[in-house]
Design an enzyme around this catalytic site. Structure first.
Site, PDB file in Angstrom:
ATOM      1  N   LYS A  27     -10.066   1.096 -12.194  1.00 48.32           N
ATOM      2  CA  LYS A  27      -9.365  -0.147 -11.835  1.00 48.32           C
ATOM      3  C   LYS A  27      -8.898   0.027 -10.385  1.00 48.32           C
ATOM      4  O   LYS A  27      -7.887   0.672 -10.117  1.00 48.32           O
ATOM      5  CB  LYS A  27      -8.174  -0.368 -12.774  1.00 48.32           C
ATOM      6  CG  LYS A  27      -7.710  -1.823 -12.895  1.00 48.32           C
ATOM      7  CD  LYS A  27      -7.266  -2.497 -11.619  1.00 48.32           C
ATOM      8  CE  LYS A  27      -5.862  -2.154 -11.196  1.00 48.32           C
ATOM      9  NZ  LYS A  27      -5.484  -2.785  -9.876  1.00 48.32           N
TER      10      LYS A  27
ATOM     11  N   CYS B   9      -0.559   8.435   2.634  1.00 48.52           N
ATOM     12  CA  CYS B   9       0.548   9.110   1.952  1.00 48.52           C
ATOM     13  C   CYS B   9       0.941  10.349   2.738  1.00 48.52           C
ATOM     14  O   CYS B   9       2.007  10.900   2.535  1.00 48.52           O
ATOM     15  CB  CYS B   9       0.209   9.411   0.508  1.00 48.52           C
ATOM     16  SG  CYS B   9      -1.278  10.323   0.330  1.00 48.52           S
TER      17      CYS B   9
ATOM     18  N   GLU C  26      -0.544  10.976  -8.023  1.00 50.05           N
ATOM     19  CA  GLU C  26      -0.448  11.292  -6.595  1.00 50.05           C
ATOM     20  C   GLU C  26       0.418  10.205  -5.987  1.00 50.05           C
ATOM     21  O   GLU C  26      -0.040   9.068  -5.838  1.00 50.05           O
ATOM     22  CB  GLU C  26      -1.833  11.233  -5.949  1.00 50.05           C
ATOM     23  CG  GLU C  26      -2.625  12.502  -6.050  1.00 50.05           C
ATOM     24  CD  GLU C  26      -1.874  13.688  -5.527  1.00 50.05           C
ATOM     25  OE1 GLU C  26      -1.141  13.566  -4.530  1.00 50.05           O
ATOM     26  OE2 GLU C  26      -1.990  14.748  -6.152  1.00 50.05           O
TER      27      GLU C  26
ATOM     28  N   GLU D   2       9.853   5.992   1.625  1.00 51.27           N
ATOM     29  CA  GLU D   2       8.504   5.843   2.182  1.00 51.27           C
ATOM     30  C   GLU D   2       8.331   4.407   2.691  1.00 51.27           C
ATOM     31  O   GLU D   2       8.513   3.450   1.937  1.00 51.27           O
ATOM     32  CB  GLU D   2       7.466   6.145   1.102  1.00 51.27           C
ATOM     33  CG  GLU D   2       6.054   6.134   1.655  1.00 51.27           C
ATOM     34  CD  GLU D   2       5.009   6.559   0.634  1.00 51.27           C
ATOM     35  OE1 GLU D   2       5.046   6.043  -0.489  1.00 51.27           O
ATOM     36  OE2 GLU D   2       4.139   7.386   0.990  1.00 51.27           O
TER      37      GLU D   2
HETATM   38  C1  UN1 Z   1      -3.799   9.301   1.172  1.00 56.43           C
HETATM   39  O1  UN1 Z   1      -3.227   8.790   2.119  1.00 56.43           O
HETATM   40  O2  UN1 Z   1      -3.585   8.863   0.002  1.00 56.43           O
HETATM   41  O3  UN1 Z   1      -5.081  14.122   4.626  1.00 56.43           O
HETATM   42  C2  UN1 Z   1      -4.810  10.362   1.308  1.00 56.43           C
HETATM   43  C3  UN1 Z   1      -5.275  12.925   4.816  1.00 56.43           C
HETATM   44  C4  UN1 Z   1      -6.484  12.281   4.177  1.00 56.43           C
HETATM   45  C5  UN1 Z   1      -6.154  11.800   2.809  1.00 56.43           C
HETATM   46  C6  UN1 Z   1      -4.977  10.890   2.704  1.00 56.43           C
HETATM   47  N1  UN1 Z   1      -7.555  13.251   4.136  1.00 56.43           N
HETATM   48  O4  UN1 Z   1      -4.528  12.218   5.465  1.00 56.43           O
END
Ligand code: UN1
Length: 507
Positions: free
Chosen positions: A175, A284, A250, A385
């Site tokens: 999804k 992230c 995550e 965040e």
């Molecule tokens: C994400 O933002 O969910 O290390 C992953 C990094 C990328 C992955 C980010 N290879 O910023």
């Protein structure tokens, strides 16, 4: 693709049972509708899960090297279509072209990496305390894996979740985020071309509270893998706990770059600009805190402001553009609210801090790259965040102060430290509370062959990427085989000798 026929269930493209649809738009030009997608509900999810359950026994019994060969073919197809996928990503998600290519490259790397696992060890053999006994532990698949993926890495993240799960012998229901359904459709089309049998991968497009929630609730789904906010992750993990369902989360980050007084300032500046503003801060792993030693702060701050002003913002397809739009209007407003919160908390706005509404940005979701000074760790902008192009400088006095401040949030994804001193570097590597630690590198840019994920409220202990990616979607099965020809039961722990010696073999 017919309008709205975007659910792939049991090897067939179908509309939602209700016939309802939603549209996806270009965040740089919100009047541009890119496609119409099935708005799935529980009945669509139920059909997808049933298809995945039906396909599971045969897929599980397919030799792992044969499953790996399909992933290898997928890697080749992703490579072949890298440019068109990247261009589609620029339109649907907004990131600039070079970054979109990087997103697809992560999926290519993951496909080849996981393909090789089809022929790598899948467990281990151990000695038995009893004679004529074979003991081994083996990874086995769990069944149907439900994946709920975000819009910020629309090709990379589904690949991180899906390729290990498929290689291990699971079947999948995906999804994808409602902002990037078109790329998910393309991804599944390529998997089909690579040879994924019907029912092994199923796709349901739609919204989180409808299709996503139904996937979490479905009794046929053995594992949920989710990437998104900590707030939603907590709801999903809570529900999975009640249902005794495995879950991998995550979640958010509040990543920091530490710049010590002996750092290579030029290198640190480049890293800070990249991690704070790359992907318009929508990673992230984005660096939304810059913890700078007081003796170099003024110099670092002035250079950072000058370079932030010089960043070129524009439509991602423009080769000159360094920063594209943010994903949608709601996010744009949320980012701006955070900037206002920062100002009301007493942080000093140095540059940016506004929605870009000049004619060349309309109608789009562009936010000016923003830097605050005098940010303190007790401010909301230092704790929550933001997921946008906003960062702030926090002054630090020494290594210890920097480590304390770097660790002073509920999150623990990515922390970085710039120093030329090996003692400080190793000390930081031990003390920083994060799943990813970088020395003299920014907080973004993880490679796929290392574990990816965070501690504290960033996750629930799982890792994606690396061989650790196999953990979330496999169970361990321990196997004991008695190959003695004697009709004698030898009991573990009981029939062994008092000195731990095994009884003698009986034949
Ligand atoms: C994400 O933002 O969910 O290390 C992953 C990094 C990328 C992955 C980010 N290879 O910023």
């Amino acid at each position: 693709m017919d309008q709205g026929r975007t659910n792939y269930i049991g090897g067939e493209w179908r509309p939602a049972v209700s016939g309802e649809t939603f549209v996806s738009v270009n965040p740089a030009r919100t009047e541009e509708v890119l496609g119409t997608y099935a708005r799935s509900q529980a009945e669509d999810v139920a059909a997808a899960v049933a298809a995945a359950q039906a396909a599971y026994p045969e897929w599980r019994r397919t030799p792992a090297p044969a499953r790996g060969a399909i992933l290898f073919r997928m890697g080749q197809l992703l490579e072949q279509h890298k440019e068109s996928l990247a261009r589609q990503m620029v339109h649907e998600m907004g990131k600039v072209l070079v970054e979109a290519r990087g997103d697809v490259q992560e999926a290519i790397d993951m496909a080849y990496y996981m393909a090789a696992f089809g022929r790598l060890p899948n467990g281990y053999l151990v000695p038995s305390e009893r004679p004529d006994m074979f003991c081994a532990a083996q990874r086995v698949p769990v069944g149907v894996v439900g994946m709920i993926t975000p819009w910020n890495f629309p090709i990379a993240i589904p690949s991180w979740k899906m390729f290990p799960a498929l290689l291990a012998g699971n079947t999948v229901v995906l999804k994808p985020a409602e902002d990037t359904p078109g790329l998910a459709v393309r991804f599944v089309e390529l998997l089909v071309e690579a040879g994924i049998p019907p029912g092994v991968v199923n796709l349901v497009t739609g919204y989180g509270p409808e299709a996503g929630a139904a996937l979490v609730e479905s009794p046929g789904v053995a594992v949920i893998s989710f990437t998104g906010s900590t707030e939603v992750g907590r709801l999903i993990a809570g529900r999975c706990g009640q249902l005794m369902k495995r879950v991998s989360c995550e979640l958010g980050g509040k990543n920091a770059i530490v710049v010590l007084d002996d750092a290579d300032l030029e290198l640190a500046l480049k890293g800070a600009l990249w991690s704070a503003f790359g992907t318009a801060g929508q990673r992230c792993t984005a660096a939304s805190r810059l913890l700078v030693h007081r003796s170099v702060k003024a110099q670092f701050r002035d250079a950072l402001v000058e370079r932030t002003r010089a960043l070129r913002i524009g439509v991602g397809i423009d080769p000159e553009a360094q920063i594209g739009p943010v994903i949608n209007r709601e996010q744009l407003e949320r980012i701006h609210q955070y900037v206002q919160i920062g100002q009301s908390e007493g942080a000093t706005l140095l540059v940016g801090g506004r929605i870009l509404d000049e004619p060349e940005f309309r109608p789009g979701c562009f936010y000016a790259p923003t830097v605050f000074d005098n940010m303190h760790m007790d401010m909301r902008i230092a704790q929550e965040e933001i997921f946008g192009p906003v960062t702030g400088i926090v002054e630090v006095n020494n290594l210890e102060d920097a480590i304390t401040k770097a660790n002073a949030t509920q999150y623990g994804l990515s922390l970085s430290l710039y120093t030329r001193d090996v003692h400080r570097a190793f000390r930081a590597m031990q003390e920083l509370e994060a799943g990813l630690v970088y020395i003299n590198l920014p907080t973004s840019g993880a490679e796929i062959q290392l574990p990816f994920g965070g501690v504290k409220q960033t996750g629930n202990g799982n890792r994606e990427a690396g061989w650790t990616a196999m953990d979330y979607c496999t169970e361990w099965k321990s196997i004991y085989v008695n190959y003695s020809s004697a009709s004698e039961l030898i009991r573990a722990q009981i029939d062994t000798q008092p000195d731990g010696q095994a009884p003698a073999p009986t034949d």
